[in-house]
Design a protein around this motif. Structure first.
Motif, PDB file in Angstrom:
ATOM      1  N   PRO A   9       0.952  -1.455  -0.615  1.00 29.03           N
ATOM      2  CA  PRO A   9       0.212  -0.463  -0.408  1.00 29.03           C
ATOM      3  C   PRO A   9       1.109   1.016   0.150  1.00 29.03           C
ATOM      4  N   ASP A  10       0.732   2.359  -1.080  1.00 31.37           N
ATOM      5  CA  ASP A  10       1.208   3.086  -1.456  1.00 31.37           C
ATOM      6  C   ASP A  10       0.384   4.586  -0.373  1.00 31.37           C
ATOM      7  N   LEU A  11       0.968   4.792   1.181  1.00 32.32           N
ATOM      8  CA  LEU A  11       0.130   6.154   1.885  1.00 32.32           C
ATOM      9  C   LEU A  11       0.601   7.271   1.975  1.00 32.32           C
TER      10      LEU A  11
ATOM     11  N   LEU B 185       4.583  -4.293   5.238  1.00 30.89           N
ATOM     12  CA  LEU B 185       5.267  -3.176   4.454  1.00 30.89           C
ATOM     13  C   LEU B 185       3.784  -2.182   4.159  1.00 30.89           C
ATOM     14  N   VAL B 186       4.423  -1.236   4.059  1.00 28.33           N
ATOM     15  CA  VAL B 186       3.396  -0.209   4.016  1.00 28.33           C
ATOM     16  C   VAL B 186       4.666   1.480   3.683  1.00 28.33           C
ATOM     17  N   ALA B 187       4.246   1.773   2.096  1.00 25.68           N
ATOM     18  CA  ALA B 187       5.117   2.799   1.834  1.00 25.68           C
ATOM     19  C   ALA B 187       4.153   4.060   2.562  1.00 25.68           C
ATOM     20  N   ALA B 188       4.643   4.813   3.464  1.00 31.04           N
ATOM     21  CA  ALA B 188       4.510   5.551   4.596  1.00 31.04           C
ATOM     22  C   ALA B 188       6.061   6.978   5.190  1.00 31.04           C
ATOM     23  N   CYS B 189       5.340   7.599   5.093  1.00 30.26           N
ATOM     24  CA  CYS B 189       5.651   9.024   6.289  1.00 30.26           C
ATOM     25  C   CYS B 189       5.827   9.120   7.152  1.00 30.26           C
ATOM     26  N   GLY B 190       6.841   8.694   8.072  1.00 25.17           N
ATOM     27  CA  GLY B 190       7.185   8.544   9.495  1.00 25.17           C
ATOM     28  C   GLY B 190       6.390   9.759  10.303  1.00 25.17           C
ATOM     29  N   GLU B 191       6.240  10.631   9.629  1.00 26.66           N
ATOM     30  CA  GLU B 191       5.131  11.918   9.906  1.00 26.66           C
ATOM     31  C   GLU B 191       3.916  11.893   9.918  1.00 26.66           C
ATOM     32  N   ALA B 192       3.355  11.274   8.934  1.00 31.69           N
ATOM     33  CA  ALA B 192       1.324  10.546   9.044  1.00 31.69           C
ATOM     34  C   ALA B 192       1.696   8.864   8.698  1.00 31.69           C
TER      35      ALA B 192
END
Length: 342
Positions: A49-51, A179-186
């Motif tokens: 998932p690209d979040l 595994l998740v594509a995400a930003c640590g800030e969100a």
């Protein structure tokens, strides 16, 4: 119906609303995740998932996905190192010296992660629990190293291409973890869903340290623990990104100039001191904050020669001397921190 990736529910990284799965609109997309409250849509590509709410600072989201898909197409016929060589073949701007160094790091990443974990535990006590989130997991060596400590693990990284390689590394070890594509800030998770958040060599390179620490606190359950390993800004040792002595003490313009002379990308980072790290954790609402100088673990000693072992043991002995320990905490290379959510 809420969307789960293995054991953990994913939510919208913007509004934290529930995600629902829908059909793909493009051939390379597995399916679409749509947020009912805010209407945003997110792709699931290569099972990931690209979040993300922002791109990796070194590449666009579109370019990252394209490279990730290219790597995925080679995964069945290639091993992990061959996938990495493919990546550097399609990324010719990476200097040959850096390619060789990065391939060596990739090859020994799991052993290095195990050594880091051993060093963390020497500084902070046992790192164990039920549900672990690693922010900035890269190609997932730490998710493998923590297999006997956490039955449930999930990895997040802003770099989609590294997650494709992480999936292959996990498969090589007989593992299938979310595994998740995400930003640590969100982070795209509900509040209070994990008991441990691990940030190894992540906090110094994130775009917004305050937001990343705030998100770590949000997803932790009450009394949940954050564990951090990060380079010390005031270290007298080699710079963590370009290797020059005491690089953290130099102005960014000087570091960037040296990097360009070496045909390397200027590092995008914000190194912290021991005092700065403690204050950042406290501002984020963490309690029981401990910041320690990283000791050299037995696992790390086993990776170096006789001279390195002698120096490592001498460093550990000096760390045990109260007055010297305080001085070394100021100039030591790596800081370890542990903090509890209020």
């Amino acid at each position: 119906m809420a969307y789960h990736l293995d054991w953990i529910e994913l939510v919208c990284p913007y509004c934290k609303g529930e995600l629902n799965q829908g059909p793909a609109r493009a051939g390379h997309v597995d399916h679409i995740l749509t947020c009912h409250p805010c209407g945003r849509a997110f792709d699931v590509v290569c099972g990931i998932p690209d979040l993300r709410v922002a791109a990796d600072p070194y590449i666009s989201i579109e370019g990252d996905v394209i490279k990730g898909r290219m790597l995925e197409s080679t995964s069945e016929a290639s091993d992990l190192e061959a996938m990495a060589r493919t990546y550097y073949h399609i990324t010719p701007e990476t200097p040959p010296r850096d390619v060789a160094l990065n391939l060596t790091r990739l090859r020994h990443a799991v052993e290095r992660a195990a050594a880091t974990l051993s060093s963390l535990e020497a500084s902070l006590g046992h790192v164990t629990g039920a549900r672990l989130l690693e922010v900035g997991c890269g190609t997932a060596p730490m998710l493998i190293a923590t297999a006997d400590r956490f039955p449930y693990r999930v990895g997040v990284d802003v770099s989609f291409r590294w997650l494709v390689m992480a999936k292959r590394r996990l498969a090589d070890h007989g593992l299938r973890l979310p595994l998740v594509a995400a930003c640590g800030e969100a982070l795209p998770f509900r509040a209070g869903v994990v008991d441990t958040v691990l940030m190894d060599s992540y906090l110094e390179i994130t775009a917004d340290q305050e937001a990343a620490l705030g998100e770590a606190a949000r997803v932790l359950e009450a009394e949940g623990r954050l564990v951090v390993s990060t380079p010390n800004r005031w270290s007298a040792g080699p710079d963590p990104h370009i290797g020059i002595p005491a690089g953290g003490l130099l102005p960014a313009a000087v570091v960037n100039t040296i990097a360009k002379q070496r045909m390397a990308r200027p590092p995008l980072r914000r190194l912290l001191t021991a005092v700065g790290l403690r204050r950042a954790l406290q501002r984020a609402g963490f309690e029981a904050t401990t910041v320690e100088l990283a000791r050299v673990s037995d696992a790390q000693l086993a990776t170096v020669g006789p001279l390195g072992q002698w120096m490592g043991r001498a460093f550990n002995r000096w760390c045990a001397v109260p007055g010297v320990r305080s001085f070394l905490r100021v100039i030591g290379p790596i800081l370890h921190a542990s903090a509890r959510r209020a």
